[in-house]
Design an enzyme around this catalytic site. Sequence first.
Site, PDB file in Angstrom:
ATOM      1  CD  GLU A   1      -4.389  -9.984  -4.996  1.00  0.00           C
ATOM      2  OE1 GLU A   1      -4.789  -9.321  -5.980  1.00  0.00           O
ATOM      3  OE2 GLU A   1      -4.645  -9.701  -3.831  1.00  0.00           O
TER       4      GLU A   1
ATOM      5  CB  CYS B   1      -7.072  -6.203  -6.087  1.00  0.00           C
ATOM      6  SG  CYS B   1      -7.332  -7.383  -4.775  1.00  0.00           S
TER       7      CYS B   1
HETATM    8  P1  NAI Z   1       2.135   0.154  -5.183  1.00  0.00           P
HETATM    9  O1  NAI Z   1       2.116  -1.114  -5.971  1.00  0.00           O
HETATM   10  O2  NAI Z   1       3.200   1.158  -5.508  1.00  0.00           O
HETATM   11  O3  NAI Z   1       2.285  -0.178  -3.619  1.00  0.00           O
HETATM   12  C1  NAI Z   1       2.030  -1.424  -3.005  1.00  0.00           C
HETATM   13  C2  NAI Z   1       3.169  -1.763  -2.036  1.00  0.00           C
HETATM   14  O4  NAI Z   1       4.385  -1.950  -2.759  1.00  0.00           O
HETATM   15  C3  NAI Z   1       3.484  -0.684  -1.003  1.00  0.00           C
HETATM   16  O5  NAI Z   1       3.825  -1.301   0.216  1.00  0.00           O
HETATM   17  C4  NAI Z   1       4.698   0.011  -1.606  1.00  0.00           C
HETATM   18  O6  NAI Z   1       5.501   0.670  -0.655  1.00  0.00           O
HETATM   19  C5  NAI Z   1       5.436  -1.148  -2.226  1.00  0.00           C
HETATM   20  N1  NAI Z   1       6.347  -0.811  -3.323  1.00  0.00           N
HETATM   21  C6  NAI Z   1       6.316   0.260  -4.160  1.00  0.00           C
HETATM   22  N2  NAI Z   1       7.318   0.189  -5.051  1.00  0.00           N
HETATM   23  C7  NAI Z   1       8.006  -0.944  -4.785  1.00  0.00           C
HETATM   24  C8  NAI Z   1       9.141  -1.585  -5.382  1.00  0.00           C
HETATM   25  N3  NAI Z   1       9.773  -1.073  -6.428  1.00  0.00           N
HETATM   26  N4  NAI Z   1       9.563  -2.759  -4.856  1.00  0.00           N
HETATM   27  C9  NAI Z   1       8.919  -3.320  -3.814  1.00  0.00           C
HETATM   28  N5  NAI Z   1       7.861  -2.764  -3.206  1.00  0.00           N
HETATM   29  C10 NAI Z   1       7.389  -1.587  -3.686  1.00  0.00           C
HETATM   30  O7  NAI Z   1       0.717   0.814  -5.307  1.00  0.00           O
HETATM   31  P2  NAI Z   1       0.324   2.365  -5.075  1.00  0.00           P
HETATM   32  O8  NAI Z   1       1.299   3.277  -5.756  1.00  0.00           O
HETATM   33  O9  NAI Z   1       0.126   2.554  -3.619  1.00  0.00           O
HETATM   34  O10 NAI Z   1      -1.080   2.440  -5.854  1.00  0.00           O
HETATM   35  C11 NAI Z   1      -1.106   2.696  -7.244  1.00  0.00           C
HETATM   36  C12 NAI Z   1      -2.130   1.863  -7.939  1.00  0.00           C
HETATM   37  O11 NAI Z   1      -1.877   0.492  -7.707  1.00  0.00           O
HETATM   38  C13 NAI Z   1      -3.554   2.069  -7.478  1.00  0.00           C
HETATM   39  O12 NAI Z   1      -4.172   3.112  -8.131  1.00  0.00           O
HETATM   40  C14 NAI Z   1      -4.170   0.749  -7.811  1.00  0.00           C
HETATM   41  O13 NAI Z   1      -4.592   0.772  -9.145  1.00  0.00           O
HETATM   42  C15 NAI Z   1      -3.067  -0.244  -7.690  1.00  0.00           C
HETATM   43  N6  NAI Z   1      -3.129  -0.999  -6.433  1.00  0.00           N
HETATM   44  C16 NAI Z   1      -3.583  -2.274  -6.465  1.00  0.00           C
HETATM   45  C17 NAI Z   1      -3.679  -2.995  -5.300  1.00  0.00           C
HETATM   46  C18 NAI Z   1      -4.194  -4.389  -5.285  1.00  0.00           C
HETATM   47  O14 NAI Z   1      -4.662  -4.850  -4.234  1.00  0.00           O
HETATM   48  N7  NAI Z   1      -4.080  -5.128  -6.347  1.00  0.00           N
HETATM   49  C19 NAI Z   1      -3.344  -2.415  -3.997  1.00  0.00           C
HETATM   50  C20 NAI Z   1      -2.803  -1.074  -4.066  1.00  0.00           C
HETATM   51  C21 NAI Z   1      -2.736  -0.419  -5.245  1.00  0.00           C
END
Ligand code: NAI
Length: 498
Positions: A277, A311
């Site tokens: 998601e 999101c």
């Molecule tokens: P992110 O996608 O890096 O983090 C989300 C989760 O994934 C965290 O628990 C993180 O520790 C984990 N994660 C990070 N790299 C990973 C990897 N290689 N393998 C597995 N897990 C990993 O998001 P971030 O850096 O916190 O936010 C950046 C941008 O992402 C935001 O500006 C926003 O645009 C988007 N975002 C979208 C979300 C949504 O609900 N669709 C939620 C959070 C961020």
Amino acid sequence: MYTNRLITLQLIKMAKKTNKNTWELAPAPESSGHIDLKKQYELFIDGRWVAPKKKKYFATTNPANEKKIANIAYADESDVDLAVAAARKAFDGVWSKIAPSERAKYIYRIARIMQERSRELAVIETMDGGKPIRESRDVDVPLAANHFFYNAGWADKLEYAFPTKRAEPLGVAGQIIPWNFPLLMAAWKIAPALAAGNTVVLKPAETTSLTALKLAEIIEEAGLPPGVVNIVTGHGDTGAAIVNHPDVNKVAFTGSTGVGKIIQNAIAGTNKKATLELGGKSANIIFADAPIDQAVEGIVNGIFFNQGHVCCAGSRLFVQESVAELVIKKLKDRIGTLIVGDPMDKNTDIGAINSKEQLGIINKYIKIGNEEGAEMYQPSCNVPSKGYFCPPTLFTNVAQSSRIVQEEIFGPVLAIQTFRTIDEVIQKANNTPYGLAAGVWTDKGSRIFNLTTKLRAGVIWANTYNKFDPTSPFGGYKESGFGREGGLHGLSAYVKLV
Ligand code: NAI
Ligand code: MG
């Protein structure tokens, strides 16, 4: 009665003093006196709290005042390995074997304890993540408990959920969640997994681990067999260790499209099942015959709810040309009344941005919008000098190709465009790499049905926005990911039908 009069008098006095049309409200902070937080949190593996093998920890802070709240264990591959082994043992030994009605009892128990501890959960959610207490209290925590109630109900009725088939659990589910709805995302993922008979290793986001750890305490209190739910905290590399672990059968991820793509590559060629998601750039579409005042509230709720850290936020607004001037004027007036500031204050509408990094991303996009020649509007509002805050921001005069129209910002920033015909707005609304949600505001039911078949979005709200319910599925098209969470669809992502 007396207090009410006192408050009213105070409001009038303040309104006179500030010479504003809007009334300022006296501070109404929620207390955090009753909250029991430790200085340091360990990993919850096999029903016990264990220190990470390498003894590494990181700090979690309150984004509204930049103060450190607690140290959080930083799990590495060897800790994840322990957690997956515990989940496997619990799956084979207990959870897939016990009567489904027994599973249901445990899940109901979790839901009830969450309700009993709802105030504590709401306060911690707000302290750790920055969202207004009103939202964590009225939205996040009750919805999270409802996901457990809803899925508990299915646990012993899987043959009715999937008639003519036998629903078998997948095994160990590796679940990675983001920081925008920490407890709610944990509930979305853990509840259906458990109901279907799977065991879980879940990693919360690094800036918001606390409510997942509180949920671990609740799971302990509910007496779940050890290893059925394991919570490992850490950064991206901890998440990657879960995704890449050979004994994980299913990966469920919510987060950025960038990381979603890395995960999809990592599991290609394995037989791990996945639901992703991801991000969005959802369109909120206002037709001339819409109830305008309600639509303005819907626009505000769509993009400024939870600081735009949603999101499915309605981050692109399309207004039919004949009412555009009126809608934009009303919208500007309305956002002038929004209160930006202390998330623990019950009057606050827009709380703190989750982290310094995220505020940096949002400010970068605001700069890009200005450089692209769009017209920016921000109401004058006082934001606290400490902490990470961003005022509600509107951009008009944007081009379809503008980066602020195409890319996810994940903050309280709205790009406004106008349209004349239905075909034009459908074409524009669909013209992004994403397809998570959309909103349609019109008096005509037939137009709503016409648009729901043509908009490429997983969720379409009609004359409302950002409404959630455990019974309805949620998920995206295109780069917003695949698979559904919530409802029967969400449950089906955790079973194999034979
Ligand atoms: P992110 O996608 O890096 O983090 C989300 C989760 O994934 C965290 O628990 C993180 O520790 C984990 N994660 C990070 N790299 C990973 C990897 N290689 N393998 C597995 N897990 C990993 O998001 P971030 O850096 O916190 O936010 C950046 C941008 O992402 C935001 O500006 C926003 O645009 C988007 N975002 C979208 C979300 C949504 O609900 N669709 C939620 C959070 C961020
Ligand atoms: Mg934090």
